[in-house]
Write an enzyme that holds these catalytic residues in place. Sequence first.
Site, PDB file in Angstrom:
ATOM      1  N   GLU A  26       0.765  -1.304   0.083  1.00  0.00           N
ATOM      2  CA  GLU A  26      -0.222  -0.012   0.001  1.00  0.00           C
ATOM      3  C   GLU A  26       1.044   1.415  -0.098  1.00  0.00           C
ATOM      4  O   GLU A  26       0.428   2.416   0.628  1.00  0.00           O
ATOM      5  CB  GLU A  26      -0.874   0.001   1.267  1.00  0.00           C
ATOM      6  CG  GLU A  26      -2.117  -1.243   0.913  1.00  0.00           C
ATOM      7  CD  GLU A  26      -3.390  -1.127   1.752  1.00  0.00           C
ATOM      8  OE1 GLU A  26      -3.661  -0.061   1.864  1.00  0.00           O
ATOM      9  OE2 GLU A  26      -3.753  -2.008   1.910  1.00  0.00           O
ATOM     10  N   SER A  81       7.830   2.936   2.163  1.00  0.00           N
ATOM     11  CA  SER A  81       8.089   3.967   3.145  1.00  0.00           C
ATOM     12  C   SER A  81       8.430   5.398   2.347  1.00  0.00           C
ATOM     13  O   SER A  81       7.966   6.337   2.772  1.00  0.00           O
ATOM     14  CB  SER A  81       9.175   3.811   4.243  1.00  0.00           C
ATOM     15  OG  SER A  81       8.559   2.726   4.853  1.00  0.00           O
TER      16      SER A  81
HETATM   17  C1  LIG Z   1       2.543  -9.565   0.187  1.00  0.00           C
HETATM   18  C2  LIG Z   1       2.170  -8.209  -0.787  1.00  0.00           C
HETATM   19  C3  LIG Z   1       0.774  -8.089  -0.929  1.00  0.00           C
HETATM   20  C4  LIG Z   1       0.303  -6.940  -1.698  1.00  0.00           C
HETATM   21  N1  LIG Z   1      -0.895  -6.776  -2.181  1.00  0.00           N
HETATM   22  C5  LIG Z   1      -1.436  -5.776  -3.174  1.00  0.00           C
HETATM   23  C6  LIG Z   1      -2.765  -5.683  -3.449  1.00  0.00           C
HETATM   24  O1  LIG Z   1      -3.741  -6.267  -2.797  1.00  0.00           O
HETATM   25  N2  LIG Z   1      -3.018  -5.074  -4.439  1.00  0.00           N
HETATM   26  C7  LIG Z   1      -2.129  -4.104  -5.158  1.00  0.00           C
HETATM   27  O2  LIG Z   1      -2.496  -3.488  -6.239  1.00  0.00           O
HETATM   28  N3  LIG Z   1      -0.848  -4.449  -4.511  1.00  0.00           N
HETATM   29  C8  LIG Z   1      -0.583  -5.040  -3.859  1.00  0.00           C
HETATM   30  N4  LIG Z   1       0.980  -5.078  -3.494  1.00  0.00           N
HETATM   31  C9  LIG Z   1       1.877  -4.414  -4.176  1.00  0.00           C
HETATM   32  C10 LIG Z   1       2.563  -3.290  -3.274  1.00  0.00           C
HETATM   33  O3  LIG Z   1       1.563  -2.388  -3.250  1.00  0.00           O
HETATM   34  C11 LIG Z   1       3.813  -3.088  -4.008  1.00  0.00           C
HETATM   35  O4  LIG Z   1       4.644  -3.913  -4.142  1.00  0.00           O
HETATM   36  C12 LIG Z   1       4.506  -1.596  -3.687  1.00  0.00           C
HETATM   37  O5  LIG Z   1       3.396  -0.500  -3.875  1.00  0.00           O
HETATM   38  C13 LIG Z   1       5.721  -1.268  -4.246  1.00  0.00           C
HETATM   39  O6  LIG Z   1       5.705  -1.577  -5.775  1.00  0.00           O
HETATM   40  P1  LIG Z   1       6.893  -2.051  -6.398  1.00  0.00           P
HETATM   41  O7  LIG Z   1       6.809  -3.585  -5.667  1.00  0.00           O
HETATM   42  O8  LIG Z   1       6.727  -2.210  -7.745  1.00  0.00           O
HETATM   43  O9  LIG Z   1       8.239  -1.347  -5.845  1.00  0.00           O
HETATM   44  P2  LIG Z   1       8.530  -0.233  -6.938  1.00  0.00           P
HETATM   45  O10 LIG Z   1       7.825   0.671  -7.149  1.00  0.00           O
HETATM   46  O11 LIG Z   1       9.452  -0.746  -8.017  1.00  0.00           O
HETATM   47  O12 LIG Z   1       9.861   0.174  -5.946  1.00  0.00           O
HETATM   48  C14 LIG Z   1      11.197  -0.133  -5.588  1.00  0.00           C
HETATM   49  C15 LIG Z   1      11.843   0.526  -4.777  1.00  0.00           C
HETATM   50  O13 LIG Z   1      12.009   1.989  -5.344  1.00  0.00           O
HETATM   51  C16 LIG Z   1      11.425   2.953  -4.400  1.00  0.00           C
HETATM   52  N5  LIG Z   1      10.744   4.056  -5.173  1.00  0.00           N
HETATM   53  C17 LIG Z   1      10.023   3.874  -6.336  1.00  0.00           C
HETATM   54  N6  LIG Z   1       9.662   5.177  -6.568  1.00  0.00           N
HETATM   55  C18 LIG Z   1      10.514   6.071  -5.850  1.00  0.00           C
HETATM   56  C19 LIG Z   1      10.393   7.548  -5.911  1.00  0.00           C
HETATM   57  N7  LIG Z   1       9.592   8.189  -6.598  1.00  0.00           N
HETATM   58  N8  LIG Z   1      11.442   8.106  -4.983  1.00  0.00           N
HETATM   59  C20 LIG Z   1      12.047   7.402  -4.238  1.00  0.00           C
HETATM   60  N9  LIG Z   1      11.908   5.747  -4.040  1.00  0.00           N
HETATM   61  C21 LIG Z   1      11.271   5.184  -5.147  1.00  0.00           C
HETATM   62  C22 LIG Z   1      10.492   2.231  -3.651  1.00  0.00           C
HETATM   63  O14 LIG Z   1      10.106   2.825  -2.360  1.00  0.00           O
HETATM   64  C23 LIG Z   1      11.124   0.973  -3.638  1.00  0.00           C
HETATM   65  O15 LIG Z   1      12.102   0.860  -2.283  1.00  0.00           O
HETATM   66  C24 LIG Z   1       1.496  -6.142  -2.532  1.00  0.00           C
HETATM   67  C25 LIG Z   1       2.563  -6.623  -2.574  1.00  0.00           C
HETATM   68  C26 LIG Z   1       2.968  -7.480  -1.682  1.00  0.00           C
HETATM   69  C27 LIG Z   1       4.509  -7.697  -1.370  1.00  0.00           C
END
Ligand SMILES: Cc1cc2nc3c(=O)[nH]c(=O)nc-3n(C[C@H](O)[C@H](O)[C@H](O)COP(=O)(O)OP(=O)(O)OC[C@H]3O[C@@H](n4cnc5c(N)ncnc54)[C@H](O)[C@@H]3O)c2cc1C
Length: 382
Positions: free
Chosen positions: A363, A366
């Site tokens: 969601e 950090s």
């Molecule tokens: C167990 C689990 C359950 C989940 N359930 C759901 C669900 O029900 N529905 C749903 O839609 N999603 C769900 N998610 C997805 C979750 O919300 C995402 O994994 C999360 O939002 C991060 O996206 P990402 O994994 O693509 O990481 P990325 O967006 O690729 O981020 C990778 C890193 O880059 C950093 N980063 C990215 N952009 C920036 C920026 N502009 N400035 C600084 N740092 C940045 C991030 O903070 C992170 O450290 C779930 C994830 C997990 C692991």
Amino acid sequence: MDFRLTEEQEQIRATVREFAESEIKPHVMKWDEAQTFPLETVKKLGELGMLGAIFPEQYGGAALSYVDYVNIIEELGVIDSGIGLTVAAHNSLCTGHIYLTGTDEQKKKWLPKLTTGEWLGAWGLTEPGSGSDAAGMLTTAVKSGNEWVLNGTKNFITNASYANISVVIAITDRNDKKRGASAFAVEMDRKGIRPGKKENKLGMRASDTAELVMQDCRVPASNLLGKVGDGFVDALRVLDGGRISIGALAVGIARGAYEAARDYAKQRTAFGKPIAEFQAIQFMLADMATEIDAARLLCYRAAVAKDNGERVSTLSAMAKLYASEVAVRCTEKGVQIFGGYGFIKDFPAEKYYRDVKLCTIGEGTSEIQRMVIARHLLNDER
Ligand SMILES: Cc1cc2nc3c(=O)[nH]c(=O)nc-3n(C[C@H](O)[C@H](O)[C@H](O)COP(=O)(O)OP(=O)(O)OC[C@H]3O[C@@H](n4cnc5c(N)ncnc54)[C@H](O)[C@@H]3O)c2cc1C
């Protein structure tokens, strides 16, 4: 300002605690190791009203406050945060999105099934190539007569393998970065939608996390949620509420880790006395207890504001950011206090340590919470 819970609030907390102790606790490690999703137990939570906690009685809900919801998720988090995550995603994401944006007809059609636990719900925003940057999603919805045709893959979707209905956010206008997405309610027995790969996770392994795959999935125009183009805006409003529940989940995990470490420290002896008599251990416990209380208060503040109908973007981001980071620190201290036994699966510390990390990611990471907070601070918004 009164920081005490009412008798009724305490009663709701106690009901969840008793249920978690008797129906969840005995199975926690079995479910964790086998990555079992305990559908029957989740259904029982539905019978208790927990799957419709925050929705009005007219839609079959328990009509509880957000403060109650925080308490429910915290109590589940203490015993098994995987179950807490299941309940949180069902309530504040899927059901919450339909409640927030649905027409009266849509609410009457779907909410009673969701709020009673007859149906389980999922909510799909994230995709393999886009998480934080949701606007980078590839899933599309194209209008065809009186239907929308959805194509694309969502991933990391909580409850995806067991959901009866999913809310899916899809691009409806590729050229419009801000208002180019729309939300759809998609019943999972429709042709063209199916759960995909189930993830093998570090923690929260009793929760289900899987892909949602859509190939020429046709839904009637009446399944559009909210207005065309409002998908991102509405998703962010849904997340404002959802983030409070992730904060509460983190508080629950941190409390579980703290209580286990405190009890262990009283009975484990070293150098002829319980380790709880060493100041180094006492200071860790004192820091844990203090930070957990502060985190819970931030969750309560956001919950009270939500109950009052206020805008909670900043408050919920602060609650989620602080609670999840506190919880990571607490579970690490928990493992440390257990010493070698903290590394062993016969003791509870290691599971808390694994489970908690999701709270700084799901969601909105950090980093994203800090961006939300900073943006609102600099724009002088609440
Ligand atoms: C167990 C689990 C359950 C989940 N359930 C759901 C669900 O029900 N529905 C749903 O839609 N999603 C769900 N998610 C997805 C979750 O919300 C995402 O994994 C999360 O939002 C991060 O996206 P990402 O994994 O693509 O990481 P990325 O967006 O690729 O981020 C990778 C890193 O880059 C950093 N980063 C990215 N952009 C920036 C920026 N502009 N400035 C600084 N740092 C940045 C991030 O903070 C992170 O450290 C779930 C994830 C997990 C692991």
